[in-house]
Design an enzyme around this catalytic site. Structure first.
Site, PDB file in Angstrom:
ATOM      1  N   HIS A 125      51.589  54.146  42.937  1.00  0.00           N
ATOM      2  CA  HIS A 125      51.886  52.734  43.185  1.00  0.00           C
ATOM      3  C   HIS A 125      53.325  52.477  42.735  1.00  0.00           C
ATOM      4  O   HIS A 125      53.811  53.123  41.812  1.00  0.00           O
ATOM      5  CB  HIS A 125      50.910  51.912  42.336  1.00  0.00           C
ATOM      6  CG  HIS A 125      50.899  50.449  42.601  1.00  0.00           C
ATOM      7  ND1 HIS A 125      51.830  49.590  42.071  1.00  0.00           N
ATOM      8  CD2 HIS A 125      50.056  49.675  43.330  1.00  0.00           C
ATOM      9  CE1 HIS A 125      51.557  48.350  42.454  1.00  0.00           C
ATOM     10  NE2 HIS A 125      50.487  48.372  43.225  1.00  0.00           N
ATOM     11  N   ASP A 202      47.677  55.941  35.025  1.00  0.00           N
ATOM     12  CA  ASP A 202      47.566  54.616  35.629  1.00  0.00           C
ATOM     13  C   ASP A 202      46.107  54.471  36.068  1.00  0.00           C
ATOM     14  O   ASP A 202      45.691  54.999  37.089  1.00  0.00           O
ATOM     15  CB  ASP A 202      48.532  54.519  36.812  1.00  0.00           C
ATOM     16  CG  ASP A 202      48.314  53.251  37.634  1.00  0.00           C
ATOM     17  OD1 ASP A 202      47.405  52.457  37.304  1.00  0.00           O
ATOM     18  OD2 ASP A 202      49.058  53.061  38.620  1.00  0.00           O
ATOM     19  N   GLN A 205      42.729  51.637  39.094  1.00  0.00           N
ATOM     20  CA  GLN A 205      41.633  51.753  40.056  1.00  0.00           C
ATOM     21  C   GLN A 205      40.491  52.616  39.521  1.00  0.00           C
ATOM     22  O   GLN A 205      39.568  52.962  40.270  1.00  0.00           O
ATOM     23  CB  GLN A 205      42.146  52.332  41.393  1.00  0.00           C
ATOM     24  CG  GLN A 205      43.256  51.525  42.045  1.00  0.00           C
ATOM     25  CD  GLN A 205      42.799  50.148  42.550  1.00  0.00           C
ATOM     26  OE1 GLN A 205      41.600  49.853  42.613  1.00  0.00           O
ATOM     27  NE2 GLN A 205      43.750  49.299  42.890  1.00  0.00           N
ATOM     28  N   LYS A 228      41.562  43.361  38.028  1.00  0.00           N
ATOM     29  CA  LYS A 228      40.849  44.273  38.926  1.00  0.00           C
ATOM     30  C   LYS A 228      39.501  44.684  38.348  1.00  0.00           C
ATOM     31  O   LYS A 228      38.749  45.435  38.961  1.00  0.00           O
ATOM     32  CB  LYS A 228      41.701  45.520  39.189  1.00  0.00           C
ATOM     33  CG  LYS A 228      42.991  45.228  39.951  1.00  0.00           C
ATOM     34  CD  LYS A 228      43.766  46.500  40.178  1.00  0.00           C
ATOM     35  CE  LYS A 228      45.229  46.256  40.474  1.00  0.00           C
ATOM     36  NZ  LYS A 228      45.495  45.851  41.858  1.00  0.00           N
ATOM     37  N   CYS A 377      51.788  48.624  48.203  1.00  0.00           N
ATOM     38  CA  CYS A 377      52.720  49.064  47.144  1.00  0.00           C
ATOM     39  C   CYS A 377      52.789  50.577  47.023  1.00  0.00           C
ATOM     40  O   CYS A 377      53.003  51.124  45.934  1.00  0.00           O
ATOM     41  CB  CYS A 377      52.386  48.433  45.796  1.00  0.00           C
ATOM     42  SG  CYS A 377      52.533  46.648  45.800  1.00  0.00           S
TER      43      CYS A 377
HETATM   44  N1  PMP Z   1      48.618  50.928  39.901  1.00  0.00           N
HETATM   45  C1  PMP Z   1      47.670  50.913  40.842  1.00  0.00           C
HETATM   46  C2  PMP Z   1      47.028  52.204  41.249  1.00  0.00           C
HETATM   47  C3  PMP Z   1      47.301  49.705  41.424  1.00  0.00           C
HETATM   48  O1  PMP Z   1      46.343  49.691  42.382  1.00  0.00           O
HETATM   49  C4  PMP Z   1      47.939  48.511  41.006  1.00  0.00           C
HETATM   50  C5  PMP Z   1      47.571  47.176  41.620  1.00  0.00           C
HETATM   51  N2  PMP Z   1      47.551  47.181  43.035  1.00  0.00           N
HETATM   52  C6  PMP Z   1      48.912  48.581  40.025  1.00  0.00           C
HETATM   53  C7  PMP Z   1      49.223  49.803  39.491  1.00  0.00           C
HETATM   54  C8  PMP Z   1      49.649  47.372  39.528  1.00  0.00           C
HETATM   55  O2  PMP Z   1      48.813  46.479  38.895  1.00  0.00           O
HETATM   56  P1  PMP Z   1      49.312  44.996  38.532  1.00  0.00           P
HETATM   57  O3  PMP Z   1      49.970  44.455  39.763  1.00  0.00           O
HETATM   58  O4  PMP Z   1      48.071  44.273  38.192  1.00  0.00           O
HETATM   59  O5  PMP Z   1      50.259  45.119  37.382  1.00  0.00           O
END
Ligand code: PMP
Length: 424
Positions: A125, A202, A205, A228, A377
């Site tokens: 991401h 990270d 998910q 999430k 993203c």
């Molecule tokens: N890493 C992953 C794998 C994600 O799916 C996301 C959210 N789409 C993020 C990081 C970023 O999370 P946040 O926008 O809540 O900081």
């Protein structure tokens, strides 16, 4: 049994009980972007605001004491939820993005210099890519990216080949928000540690969807977002090994993060306070604590087992649509011994020949079905996959097999209609 979990928890999520258009029931399939919130989470935040609200720490009055107790109790709940050895290992942040930026700007800035290497993967991401690219630019750190294998999972052998004496950090998603693959974090921890590097996971998910024990995973840092995992937006956390956090300089300066301040200078508080400058997101942290309670009561093994069924049903249903290309590994791929590698998350990003993902998402919305279209993203990953973007359906514990069927029927109808329009 796991197969009825969705139906059992459904009434906890009031938002799901609505028609988007007349006669068009909401089918919410965008939980990888953000999850819905159970009543207990909403209630915990409302009760805090209506009964206890005050600023935390150092307050002498009763409301301040109560607020502090609730905020710190939320920290305990998050610590227990991810198996932290010590509550001081949980730093509240605005979300996963801020948590990664915190590590890059504290541990990264104090530990990394020109020529040091950080290993990422192409599926990361943007929030696990851009902070490291910024560090590469400012400090001369070298970034290396592990590629995908033929099944569109992480190529573990390639990752291994990137590790060497200059590797200082491996930073990798536990579950890809686009490919849905589950990366073998335990093995990666061993590989990273063998060359003296640290591992950041990270877990955006994964923490919402499976049991997580940071000590069992063997990582050094782990980040996740509250929104999430049934919690509110504006709160997330960094878990870090205590000895690492203790050695890290602060990032933002201000109230709460100091020990003493004089006109000449400052000494810093111990972790986690050192990294929580200013008034924290108190209500949101309490909401996240309630989310941990909610998920713990159901049981994360139960959530995981149910979502595994949903994942298989979703993948099979979508696979039957002519012209579809689903990204990431097949659902029950027989792989190496690593159990974590063996299945994928309950999400599918895909494209259908001749159909724009955003058109598809707009048409599905007319049916009350909420999916996402875009690059999620993960622009570099989409570039690797040869796509500008994709449609993505992502599920959570409150979804049902029927909703997946409704999605697949609606997609088939939409594709037929779009093709007919094209023929006219
Ligand atoms: N890493 C992953 C794998 C994600 O799916 C996301 C959210 N789409 C993020 C990081 C970023 O999370 P946040 O926008 O809540 O900081």
């Amino acid at each position: 049994a796991a197969s009825s979990l969705g139906a059992r928890v459904r009434s906890d999520f009031k938002l799901l009980d609505q028609d988007i258009w007349e006669g068009k029931r909401l089918v919410y399939l965008d939980s990888a972007a953000t999850s819905q919130k159970p009543a207990s989470v909403v209630r915990a935040m409302t009760e805090h605001l209506e009964r206890d609200n005050a600023n935390v720490h150092r307050g002498a009055h009763s409301l301040a004491t109560r607020s502090t107790a609730s905020y710190e109790s939320a920290r305990d709940k998050v610590a227990a939820f991810v198996g932290a050895a010590d509550r001081r290992e949980i730093v509240f942040t605005r979300g996963a993005t801020e948590a990664i930026n915190l590590v890059a700007n504290t541990w990264g800035v104090s530990e990394l210099g020109a020529g040091d290497e950080v290993v990422l993967s192409v599926m990361e991401h943007h929030s696990n890519m851009v902070p490291w690219q910024q560090l590469a630019k400012s400090r001369g750190v070298i970034l290396k990216y592990a590629r995908l294998d033929a099944l569109e999972r992480l190529d573990l052998e390639h990752l291994r080949s990137l590790l060497g004496p200059r590797t200082r950090l491996v930073s990798i998603a536990h579950v890809s928000n686009t490919l849905g693959c589950v990366n073998p974090v335990k093995e990666i921890a061993a590989l990273a540690h063998a060359v003296g590097a640290k591992l950041l996971v990270d877990a955006c998910q994964s923490v919402p969807h499976m049991p997580i024990d940071v000590r069992e995973l063997g990582c050094d840092f782990l980040v996740a977002s509250g929104h999430k995992m049934c919690g509110p937006t504006g709160i997330g956390f960094l878990w870090g090994r205590l000895e690492l956090l203790e050695a890290m300089p602060p990032w933002q300066g201000g109230g709460e993060m100091i020990d003493t301040v004089t006109l000449e200078g400052v000494t810093y508080a111990l972790p986690p306070g050192r990294f929580e400058a200013g008034t924290p997101a108190i209500t949101q942290a309490i909401g996240l604590g309630a989310a941990c309670d909610y998920l713990r009561t159901i049981g994360m093994a139960e959530v995981q087992a149910y979502e595994h069924e949903l994942a298989a049903h979703l993948h099979r249903g979508l696979s039957a649509i002519p012209g579809i290309r689903i990204y990431g590994p097949p659902v029950d791929v027989a792989t190496d011994a690593a159990a974590t590698h063996a299945h994928r998350a309950a999400l599918c990003a895909f494209n259908i020949e001749g159909v724009h993902a955003s058109d598809l998402a707009t048409f599905l919305d007319q049916e009350g079905i909420a999916i996402r279209a875009g690059h999620h993203c993960t622009q570099p990953l989409h570039h690797q996959l040869g796509a500008a973007g994709s449609a993505r359906a992502s599920l959570y514990l409150y979804n049902t097999h029927d909703e997946i069927d409704a999605l697949c029927v609606a997609i088939a109808e939409t594709v037929d209609m779009l093709r007919m329009l094209e023929d006219v």
